[in-house]
Design a protein around this motif. Structure first.
Motif, PDB file in Angstrom:
ATOM      1  N   LYS A   1       0.833  -1.204   0.035  1.00  0.00           N
ATOM      2  CA  LYS A   1       0.033  -0.155   0.162  1.00  0.00           C
ATOM      3  C   LYS A   1       0.616   1.073  -0.092  1.00  0.00           C
ATOM      4  O   LYS A   1       0.375   2.086  -0.612  1.00  0.00           O
TER       5      LYS A   1
ATOM      6  N   ASN B   1     -17.061   2.164 -11.690  1.00  0.00           N
ATOM      7  CA  ASN B   1     -16.691   2.501 -10.357  1.00  0.00           C
ATOM      8  C   ASN B   1     -15.098   2.153  -9.983  1.00  0.00           C
ATOM      9  O   ASN B   1     -14.499   2.951  -9.005  1.00  0.00           O
TER      10      ASN B   1
ATOM     11  N   LEU C   1     -12.727   5.361  -8.442  1.00  0.00           N
ATOM     12  CA  LEU C   1     -11.980   5.128  -7.164  1.00  0.00           C
ATOM     13  C   LEU C   1     -10.506   5.434  -7.488  1.00  0.00           C
ATOM     14  O   LEU C   1      -9.763   6.163  -6.597  1.00  0.00           O
TER      15      LEU C   1
ATOM     16  N   ILE D   1      -8.293   8.804  -5.830  1.00  0.00           N
ATOM     17  CA  ILE D   1      -7.062   8.613  -5.242  1.00  0.00           C
ATOM     18  C   ILE D   1      -6.060   9.748  -5.826  1.00  0.00           C
ATOM     19  O   ILE D   1      -5.447  10.204  -4.975  1.00  0.00           O
TER      20      ILE D   1
ATOM     21  N   LEU E   1     -16.211  10.163  -5.166  1.00  0.00           N
ATOM     22  CA  LEU E   1     -16.293   9.453  -4.119  1.00  0.00           C
ATOM     23  C   LEU E   1     -17.970   9.488  -3.509  1.00  0.00           C
ATOM     24  O   LEU E   1     -18.442   8.795  -2.486  1.00  0.00           O
TER      25      LEU E   1
ATOM     26  N   LEU F   1      -5.895   7.340   4.136  1.00  0.00           N
ATOM     27  CA  LEU F   1      -7.273   7.209   3.369  1.00  0.00           C
ATOM     28  C   LEU F   1      -7.348   6.724   2.059  1.00  0.00           C
ATOM     29  O   LEU F   1      -7.917   5.706   1.319  1.00  0.00           O
ATOM     30  N   CYS F   2      -6.118   7.136   1.108  1.00  0.00           N
ATOM     31  CA  CYS F   2      -5.734   6.605  -0.283  1.00  0.00           C
ATOM     32  C   CYS F   2      -5.438   5.100  -0.069  1.00  0.00           C
ATOM     33  O   CYS F   2      -5.958   4.659  -0.797  1.00  0.00           O
TER      34      CYS F   2
ATOM     35  N   ILE G   1      -8.319   2.895   0.443  1.00  0.00           N
ATOM     36  CA  ILE G   1      -9.075   2.804  -0.586  1.00  0.00           C
ATOM     37  C   ILE G   1      -8.517   1.740  -1.734  1.00  0.00           C
ATOM     38  O   ILE G   1      -9.419   0.810  -2.346  1.00  0.00           O
ATOM     39  N   TYR G   2      -7.394   1.879  -1.820  1.00  0.00           N
ATOM     40  CA  TYR G   2      -6.562   1.184  -3.003  1.00  0.00           C
ATOM     41  C   TYR G   2      -6.669  -0.328  -2.320  1.00  0.00           C
ATOM     42  O   TYR G   2      -6.926  -1.274  -2.952  1.00  0.00           O
TER      43      TYR G   2
ATOM     44  N   ARG H   1      -8.479  -2.055  -0.340  1.00  0.00           N
ATOM     45  CA  ARG H   1      -9.891  -2.650  -0.380  1.00  0.00           C
ATOM     46  C   ARG H   1     -10.400  -2.902  -1.776  1.00  0.00           C
ATOM     47  O   ARG H   1     -11.278  -3.723  -2.195  1.00  0.00           O
ATOM     48  N   LEU H   2     -10.114  -1.865  -2.608  1.00  0.00           N
ATOM     49  CA  LEU H   2     -10.306  -2.138  -4.054  1.00  0.00           C
ATOM     50  C   LEU H   2      -9.772  -3.249  -4.543  1.00  0.00           C
ATOM     51  O   LEU H   2     -10.266  -4.206  -5.271  1.00  0.00           O
TER      52      LEU H   2
END
Length: 315
Positions: free
Chosen positions: A1, A95, A99, A103, A158, A197-198, A201-202, A204-205
């Protein structure tokens, strides 16, 4: 990450960011995803060129993109086609791209220090001035590049409430046994929250895409079939700047190495001794002392970190 928000000198971010910016569809790129086809415009794609300057929250728009590939447009189309073949719907692909674009826009949010009325240092978003069109109300701020403000674009992508997201970047809630208190974040802390946060997001994506692919290619029904499984393990790396995440990655690698030593070397050689088999002894380094240094339940580094995190007061 960690690669999402910073890269070592000479390295690039994940390929998908550059592939997306190479897209020929201007309506998709500029209007729907709020992006410009210039990788150096984005902090997360430009940090390897700035080294120490990245920490100063400045973006150099005139730097060339490192290691650009002339085939990125073709690779982007191939990636989109492959996703459709695997089973991603058009809505799911849209989607995913939203996302990824979010980012990049979140990464361009900058902060500046402010002094609060109570004398405590705080921070706020460093936004360009808003512009007002003829006969219109004040619109979203615009940058010198012509794009809308990164914060407003990220909120749109978002579908997030602007006030709540802004507060999450500049304040945190501290809960005690009796009450909860809002505490102002400093400029450095605001940047950390943005990066966290970024990365979340990455991550979980990425995990969702893996699960989606696995579900698509898994064997349906109860018929016995042969399959090929792929195991991707962590790699041990040491960078100029190593955060807690890299420490945990290296720890996982040490644990995997310990399992390999115990099962492949230690146990096998002990079995040879019991059965009286002649073989050439293999010397190896037993890394159990390293693992014990980290995960010992009483004196390990992780135990000490847990104790310190639970201790009241400032770290």
């Amino acid at each position: 990450k960690s690669r999402v928000v910073s890269q070592a000198k000479g390295e690039r971010n994940f390929h998908i960011f550059y592939l997306l910016l190479s897209c020929d569809d201007e309506d998709l790129l500029q209007n729907k995803l709020k992006l410009t086809a210039s990788p150096p415009t984005y902090r997360y794609l430009n940090s390897s060129l700035q080294t120490a300057a990245a920490a100063s929250e400045k973006i150099k728009l005139d730097n060339p993109s490192p290691c650009t590939s002339p085939n990125e447009k073709k690779e982007f189309q191939s990636t989109m086609s492959a996703m459709k073949v695997v089973g991603f719907s058009s809505e799911e692909i849209d989607n995913i791209l939203r996302l990824i674009a979010a980012i990049l826009n979140l990464g361009n949010i900058a902060f500046k220090s402010v002094s609060l009325p109570n004398g405590i240092e705080g921070c706020k978003l460093d936004e360009p001035p808003a512009r007002k069109g003829p006969g219109q109300s004040v619109s979203a701020p615009t940058t010198p590049t012509g794009r809308g403000d990164a914060f407003f674009d990220a909120c749109a992508l978002l579908q997030a409430d602007k006030a709540r997201l802004r507060k999450s970047f500049t304040w945190k809630k501290v809960e005690t046994k009796w009450e909860s208190v809002d505490k102002a974040l400093t400029k450095a802390e605001g940047s950390y929250v943005r990066d966290a946060l970024c990365k979340a997001i990455y991550a979980r994506l990425f995990n969702w895409i893996v699960l989606k692919i696995n579900d698509s290619i898994k064997i349906k029904g109860k018929t016995k079939r042969k399959i090929i499984g792929v195991l991707d393990i962590y790699g041990f790396e040491v960078f100029d700047n190593n955060g807690f995440e890299q420490f945990i990655i290296n720890y996982c690698n040490e644990k995997l190495q310990q399992v390999f030593i115990e099962l492949t070397l230690c146990c096998e050689q002990d079995e040879y001794v019991r059965e009286g088999i002649e073989w050439e002894h293999i010397d190896y380094f037993d890394n159990s002392i390293i693992c014990d240094l980290i995960d010992n339940p009483k004196t390990g580094i992780l135990t000490l970190l847990d104790d310190d995190c639970l201790r009241p007061g400032n770290p």
